[in-house]
Design a protein around this motif. Sequence first.
Motif, PDB file in Angstrom:
ATOM      1  N   GLY A   1      -1.026   1.391  -4.605  1.00 47.79           N
ATOM      2  CA  GLY A   1      -0.655   0.162  -3.929  1.00 47.79           C
ATOM      3  C   GLY A   1       0.824  -0.080  -4.113  1.00 47.79           C
ATOM      4  O   GLY A   1       1.403   0.277  -5.149  1.00 47.79           O
TER       5      GLY A   1
ATOM      6  N   LEU B   1       2.633  -6.358   1.114  1.00 46.35           N
ATOM      7  CA  LEU B   1       1.751  -5.614   0.220  1.00 46.35           C
ATOM      8  C   LEU B   1       1.058  -4.505   0.992  1.00 46.35           C
ATOM      9  O   LEU B   1       0.427  -4.745   2.030  1.00 46.35           O
ATOM     10  CB  LEU B   1       0.697  -6.540  -0.398  1.00 46.35           C
ATOM     11  CG  LEU B   1       1.219  -7.716  -1.227  1.00 46.35           C
ATOM     12  CD1 LEU B   1       0.040  -8.434  -1.901  1.00 46.35           C
ATOM     13  CD2 LEU B   1       2.227  -7.262  -2.265  1.00 46.35           C
TER      14      LEU B   1
ATOM     15  N   THR C   1       2.091  -1.373  -7.364  1.00 49.45           N
ATOM     16  CA  THR C   1       1.183  -2.379  -7.905  1.00 49.45           C
ATOM     17  C   THR C   1      -0.032  -1.767  -8.594  1.00 49.45           C
ATOM     18  O   THR C   1      -0.631  -2.397  -9.475  1.00 49.45           O
ATOM     19  CB  THR C   1       0.711  -3.329  -6.791  1.00 49.45           C
ATOM     20  OG1 THR C   1       0.071  -2.553  -5.754  1.00 49.45           O
ATOM     21  CG2 THR C   1       1.889  -4.082  -6.188  1.00 49.45           C
TER      22      THR C   1
ATOM     23  N   GLY D   1      -5.381   1.242   3.621  1.00 44.17           N
ATOM     24  CA  GLY D   1      -5.635  -0.028   2.973  1.00 44.17           C
ATOM     25  C   GLY D   1      -5.069  -1.182   3.786  1.00 44.17           C
ATOM     26  O   GLY D   1      -4.350  -0.990   4.772  1.00 44.17           O
TER      27      GLY D   1
ATOM     28  N   LYS E   1      -1.792  -2.262   0.394  1.00 47.42           N
ATOM     29  CA  LYS E   1      -2.885  -2.137  -0.564  1.00 47.42           C
ATOM     30  C   LYS E   1      -3.452  -0.724  -0.585  1.00 47.42           C
ATOM     31  O   LYS E   1      -3.455  -0.025   0.422  1.00 47.42           O
ATOM     32  CB  LYS E   1      -3.974  -3.175  -0.259  1.00 47.42           C
ATOM     33  CG  LYS E   1      -3.462  -4.606  -0.405  1.00 47.42           C
ATOM     34  CD  LYS E   1      -4.570  -5.634  -0.371  1.00 47.42           C
ATOM     35  CE  LYS E   1      -4.024  -7.035  -0.607  1.00 47.42           C
ATOM     36  NZ  LYS E   1      -5.106  -8.055  -0.631  1.00 47.42           N
ATOM     37  N   LYS E   2      -3.888  -0.324  -1.746  1.00 48.31           N
ATOM     38  CA  LYS E   2      -4.364   1.032  -1.962  1.00 48.31           C
ATOM     39  C   LYS E   2      -5.554   1.340  -1.063  1.00 48.31           C
ATOM     40  O   LYS E   2      -6.503   0.559  -0.972  1.00 48.31           O
ATOM     41  CB  LYS E   2      -4.755   1.225  -3.422  1.00 48.31           C
ATOM     42  CG  LYS E   2      -5.212   2.630  -3.774  1.00 48.31           C
ATOM     43  CD  LYS E   2      -5.582   2.728  -5.254  1.00 48.31           C
ATOM     44  CE  LYS E   2      -6.092   4.116  -5.597  1.00 48.31           C
ATOM     45  NZ  LYS E   2      -6.519   4.194  -7.023  1.00 48.31           N
TER      46      LYS E   2
END
Length: 231
Positions: A205, A64, A98, A54, A66-67
């Motif tokens: 995430g 971050l 997240t 991600g 992200k997935k």
Amino acid sequence: MRPNRSDALTLALSLVLLPAPAALARGDDAPGAIPLFDGQTLANWTPTDFYKAGEVVVEDGAILLKKSEASGGMTGITTSREDLPRIDYELSYRAKRTEGRDFFAAATFPVGETYLTFVNGGWGGSVTGLSSIDGADASENLTGTYHKFENDTWYSFRIRVTDAAIRCWVDDEELVSFDPTGHHLGTRLETRVSQPLGFATWQSGGALKDIVLRPLSPEEVASEAEAADTP
């Protein structure tokens, strides 16, 4: 009663010299502390070369992860620094999941000439421990325990590494205390690209901030060795 000029000057100087609140939270003011994230950029970090990972971005003072949309996908970051200690140090960071329901900031870190991964909330969301020890994952070895993590909740992590012990805390609760003597240490194949120091998610995430590495003092190292020798 009005303060005199001397008192006012002393107060002003003390306010200037006090560490910023963010520095106190990260432990930046500790002797020798090395902040590994500046809160704004990915300086000294690179997105980890996972299959169909991600996106990795910095937003609102956090990294971050992200997935990944790939089945079984991972997302991560790995440091590009080569000057960090490999033993007698403490790594601290804050992280939250997240989205998803598995590990969201598994930390791969050096232990002398080898490596381990501290998995947070793996195998469906709660298994927490070290991978791998004598070829066994956290779900199968003596360091594995269960700890529930909620989404969108920040958690504080600490990993302390000495020859005598590897200790891990979540929100100041010690979950792992392991004597590596006589054991074979190593990481799973998937996380070897996170070496020498990195973080990764699995089908989730994650967000990271306040990443600090602090060399331990000789007194702290001696204390760990003494504790390991105490029956």
